[in-house]
Design a protein around this motif. Structure first.
Motif: not given
Ligand SMILES: C[S@@+](CC[C@H](N)C(=O)[O-])C[C@H]1O[C@@H](n2cnc3c(N)ncnc32)[C@H](O)[C@@H]1O
Length: 273
Positions: A127-130
């Motif tokens: 989860d790159r956004q997290a």
């Protein structure tokens, strides 16, 4: 390196150790120096290195921020953190704390770092956004973030050559290198950093030479650190000899005076909170 040693290395060398022996001095230290130029660290600053691996960026950052500075390196792999912890830190460098942790959540306090670094880690995070939001949370106001993400494998000649050889021998469905070279492109990175709340986002391309002075055999030894190391280890001697022949054939155009001389291309990201 003798061929027998190459054949034998899979049983004695872990992925992390091969990565550390072959890739770190030839790839990750030079790229870390380039990345840290963009971080413009000052003595006394605090740095968080996410996906620190064997601590390459963390150690160089510790030298730059000096004994009054602070460095924390995090990585999901206990094997990588184990290697990082065993490495000596230079005189007059900051102390480094290493933590086994995913990129999200990060086990660090809000607004506690002047800079966050992440070299060749973003493309692995589920989860790159997290993860990006966590990096921003860890930064002080006016803190900065620098990151590097490889461009696609077709632009990395030694990896592209081995990719072809591996597919020839393991079958067209094999994923020899996978995630490292499947990271987000320039536009996607800009958008993802903006979505995570970063400002002054800049993404450009860097290019550095890469030399395997041990030539083709040294490059073949890196298969122990590839995502297909288990598949290669499971080959019969005959199948493995065929793979080694295919590797030699595909790598030969990159050889000059016994060394592989090539280059790598990466996106380099800078941003502020
Ligand atoms: C290509 S290595 C880069 C290591 C280091 N930054 C360097 O420059 O040598 C990628 C690293 O990402 C780590 N990694 C992969 N997934 C992760 C995750 N979800 N959270 C934290 N680290 C992760 C791996 O364990 C590995 O050490």
């Amino acid at each position: 390196m003798a061929e027998g040693k190459v054949f034998g290395c899979f049983s004695i060398a872990s992925v992390a150790a091969t990565y550390d022996d072959i890739y770190v001095p030839r790839i990750f230290i030079p790229w870390a120096q380039l990345l840290l130029q963009r971080a413009a660290l000052s003595p006394g600053e605090s740095v968080l290195d996410v996906a620190t691996g064997p601590g390459t960026v963390a150690r160089l950052a510790a030298e730059r921020v000096g004994p009054r500075g602070r460095v924390v390196g995090t990585d999901i792999s206990a094997a990588m953190i184990g290697i990082a912890q065993e490495k000596p830190v230079a005189d007059q460098a900051a102390a480094i704390e290493y933590l086994v942790a995913p990129a999200a959540p990060l086990p660090v306090a809000d607004r506690s770092f002047d800079a966050v670094t992440c070299q060749q880690g973003l493309q692995f995070f589920p989860d790159r956004q997290a993860a990006l939001k966590e990096m921003r949370r860890a930064l002080r106001p006016s803190g900065r973030m620098v990151a590097a993400v490889w461009r696609e494998i077709t632009l990395q000649p030694s990896f592209a050559a081995m990719d072809v050889a591996l597919r020839e021998c393991l079958g067209p469905d094999a994923e020899p290198y996978g995630a490292p070279f499947r990271g987000p492109g320039n536009e996607a990175l800009r958008q993802e950093l903006s979505d995570a709340g970063f400002k002054n986002v800049s993404v450009d391309e860097g290019r550095l030479p890469l030399t395997y002075e041990g030539g083709v055999e040294q490059k073949l030894a890196t298969l122990a650190a590839s995502p297909v190391s288990a598949a290669v280890e499971a080959l019969t001697d005959k199948e493995r000899a065929r793979l080694w022949d295919a590797g030699r054939r595909r790598l030969e155009p990159l050889v000059m005076d016994g060394a592989i001389r090539t280059q790598m291309v990466s996106l380099l990201v800078t941003a502020t909170t």
